[in-house]
Scaffold this active site. Structure first.
Site, PDB file in Angstrom:
ATOM      1  N   GLU A  93       9.378  28.265  99.976  1.00  0.00           N
ATOM      2  CA  GLU A  93       9.910  28.571  98.658  1.00  0.00           C
ATOM      3  C   GLU A  93      11.215  27.842  98.406  1.00  0.00           C
ATOM      4  O   GLU A  93      11.984  27.567  99.323  1.00  0.00           O
ATOM      5  CB  GLU A  93      10.136  30.075  98.527  1.00  0.00           C
ATOM      6  CG  GLU A  93       8.815  30.810  98.550  1.00  0.00           C
ATOM      7  CD  GLU A  93       8.960  32.293  98.312  1.00  0.00           C
ATOM      8  OE1 GLU A  93       7.943  32.961  98.193  1.00  0.00           O
ATOM      9  OE2 GLU A  93      10.097  32.780  98.255  1.00  0.00           O
ATOM     10  N   CYS A 106      18.414  26.126  95.707  1.00  0.00           N
ATOM     11  CA  CYS A 106      18.517  26.810  96.991  1.00  0.00           C
ATOM     12  C   CYS A 106      17.334  26.312  97.824  1.00  0.00           C
ATOM     13  O   CYS A 106      16.181  26.625  97.514  1.00  0.00           O
ATOM     14  CB  CYS A 106      18.447  28.313  96.734  1.00  0.00           C
ATOM     15  SG  CYS A 106      18.460  29.297  98.236  1.00  0.00           S
ATOM     16  N   CYS A 113      11.566  31.574 109.804  1.00  0.00           N
ATOM     17  CA  CYS A 113      12.863  31.472 110.480  1.00  0.00           C
ATOM     18  C   CYS A 113      12.813  32.282 111.766  1.00  0.00           C
ATOM     19  O   CYS A 113      12.267  33.375 111.785  1.00  0.00           O
ATOM     20  CB  CYS A 113      13.964  32.018 109.579  1.00  0.00           C
ATOM     21  SG  CYS A 113      15.623  31.842 110.290  1.00  0.00           S
ATOM     22  N   CYS A 117      17.189  38.133 111.420  1.00  0.00           N
ATOM     23  CA  CYS A 117      18.194  39.031 110.829  1.00  0.00           C
ATOM     24  C   CYS A 117      17.456  40.214 110.189  1.00  0.00           C
ATOM     25  O   CYS A 117      16.452  40.038 109.500  1.00  0.00           O
ATOM     26  CB  CYS A 117      19.028  38.291 109.792  1.00  0.00           C
ATOM     27  SG  CYS A 117      19.891  36.874 110.499  1.00  0.00           S
ATOM     28  N   CYS A 120      16.721  40.474 106.229  1.00  0.00           N
ATOM     29  CA  CYS A 120      16.288  39.252 105.553  1.00  0.00           C
ATOM     30  C   CYS A 120      14.771  39.137 105.525  1.00  0.00           C
ATOM     31  O   CYS A 120      14.101  39.273 106.557  1.00  0.00           O
ATOM     32  CB  CYS A 120      16.887  38.046 106.275  1.00  0.00           C
ATOM     33  SG  CYS A 120      16.303  36.475 105.613  1.00  0.00           S
ATOM     34  N   CYS A 337      18.513  36.571  97.003  1.00  0.00           N
ATOM     35  CA  CYS A 337      18.805  36.365  98.423  1.00  0.00           C
ATOM     36  C   CYS A 337      17.917  37.212  99.308  1.00  0.00           C
ATOM     37  O   CYS A 337      17.742  38.390  99.069  1.00  0.00           O
ATOM     38  CB  CYS A 337      20.237  36.796  98.722  1.00  0.00           C
ATOM     39  SG  CYS A 337      21.401  35.514  98.404  1.00  0.00           S
TER      40      CYS A 337
END
Ligand code: SAH
Length: 365
Positions: A93, A106, A113, A117, A120, A337
């Site tokens: 994305e 962004c 990933c 975290c 996230c 975010c």
């Protein structure tokens, strides 16, 4: 076995000239190609109408390196999120964020990933692979094409941890600057911190802004939120940021996602101010960017009340630490975010690239 052709996107002017010459064409064809790739944003060589027809036909299937737009979602505030399909079927994305004077992209640096975290969305999906140079640049060209205007700013705050794909990310930064014409000072690399990589980045002679995802003012809490922090003590991270500022003369900004009742109490603001005062002894400006948590599925955190966010800013300011609150853009389009990947992929019937991935990992906004 012959190697796959290297996509043209990401290649410099001189490399494109060499390529044209290797194809039996004059070097200026490479110059034309450079303009058609980076300014006109062609998706295939067939579109380069200034090329002689016979040659155009001969090279039409040579890869430019553009990705397919699988889905486009526009939020009420004009933020647009793209789901892009890569050549091997992976999905990433990217988000275009318009404002009066600027257009920010962004960008993602990895498919998924591995940092895991806890708050996230990308972190909940696991890690697939690093993005290639053309796959990073394509995101910027896609936004430029869609908005019909120049991209002014790029933030590496999409899916992935950029410093785990450092060589390609730095090549992309150089190409964004050299080929697409985006000022390095308008490029921000956001990292949660990978041992030794901030020092490496400091040596690359870049003028970019480094943003470091802190999220906690002490090691214990940081480790709870960011599993990878166990291998990178907070003191060492702060020391590396300080060295980075001294070496580059560039300010570092610290991101801090505010999670209600977890890291947003007055004691946290005080600890954070103390921690950053250590770093600022380098004499270089630093700055805290507070990000009120954007709820994601699979995580149990709450967004703090706006009054709490304000109080946190005030507490930092009382300790001479400058802070701003990041405006949440595109919430209604799930473009905020930490929301890259999740809901977007789930909404695609029968098409969830991550359905078979065990939840191992983490990272992006
Ligand atoms: N891997 C890089 C890029 C991350 S994305 C990094 O960690 O810095 C940019 C920022 O958004 C990071 O600070 C990230 O921690 C934050 N973020 C991720 N999920 C979020 C969420 N749900 N709410 C608010 N901020 C989030």
């Amino acid at each position: 076995m012959s190697a796959l052709p290297i996509p043209l996107l990401g290649q410099s002017l001189s490399a494109l000239k060499d390529w044209a010459v290797a194809q039996g064409q004059p070097a200026y064809r490479g110059q034309q190609l450079h303009a058609w790739i980076y300014q006109k944003g062609i998706r295939s060589l067939e579109q380069v109408t200034v090329f002689p027809r016979a040659w155009r036909e001969a090279v039409q299937s040579y890869p430019v390196g553009r990705s397919r737009i699988v889905q486009r979602t526009e939020a009420r505030d004009g933020t647009v999120k793209f789901l892009l399909g890569l050549a091997d079927g992976q999905l990433i994305e990217t988000v275009g964020i318009p404002a009066a004077e600027r257009l920010t992209v962004c960008v993602s640096s990895q498919v998924g990933c591995p940092m895991a975290c806890d708050f996230c969305a990308t972190g909940k999906m696991g890690y697939r692979r690093n993005l290639e140079l053309h796959e990073i640049l394509d995101q910027v060209l896609t936004v430029q094409e869609d908005f019909g205007r120049r991209v002014s700013h790029v933030v590496f705050m999409g899916m992935g941890e950029p410093l785990l794909n450092r060589d390609t990310v730095v090549q992309a930064i150089r190409s964004l600057n050299r080929d697409i014409g985006i000022g390095q000072r308008h490029i921000t690399l956001s990292t949660v911190g990978v041992p030794r990589q901030i020092a490496w980045l400091a040596q690359q002679d870049l003028q970019i802004t480094l943003a470091v995802s802190l999220h906690a003012p002490n090691q214990d809490l940081r480790q709870q939120l960011i599993p990878s922090a166990a291998h990178y003590p907070l003191d060492a991270l702060i020391q590396d940021c300080r060295d980075y500022m001294l070496r580059t003369g560039r300010r570092v900004s610290f991101e801090y996602t505010l999670l209600s009742g977890v890291n947003d109490l007055p004691i946290h603001a005080r600890q954070l101010a103390q921690l950053l005062q250590q770093a600022s002894r380098s004499g270089v400006q630093l700055h805290v960017n507070l990000i009120p948590y954007n709820p994601i599925s699979g995580a149990d955190y709450q967004r703090p009340h706006p009054a709490r966010v304000k109080a946190f800013v005030r507490q930092l300011e009382q300790h001479q630490v400058r802070a701003t609150v990041r405006q949440t853009r595109g919430l209604d389009g799930n473009a905020a975010c930490g929301q890259l990947q999740g809901s977007f992929l789930r909404s695609l019937p029968g098409r969830n690239a991550f359905a078979s991935t065990s939840a191992q990992s983490a990272g992006a906004s």
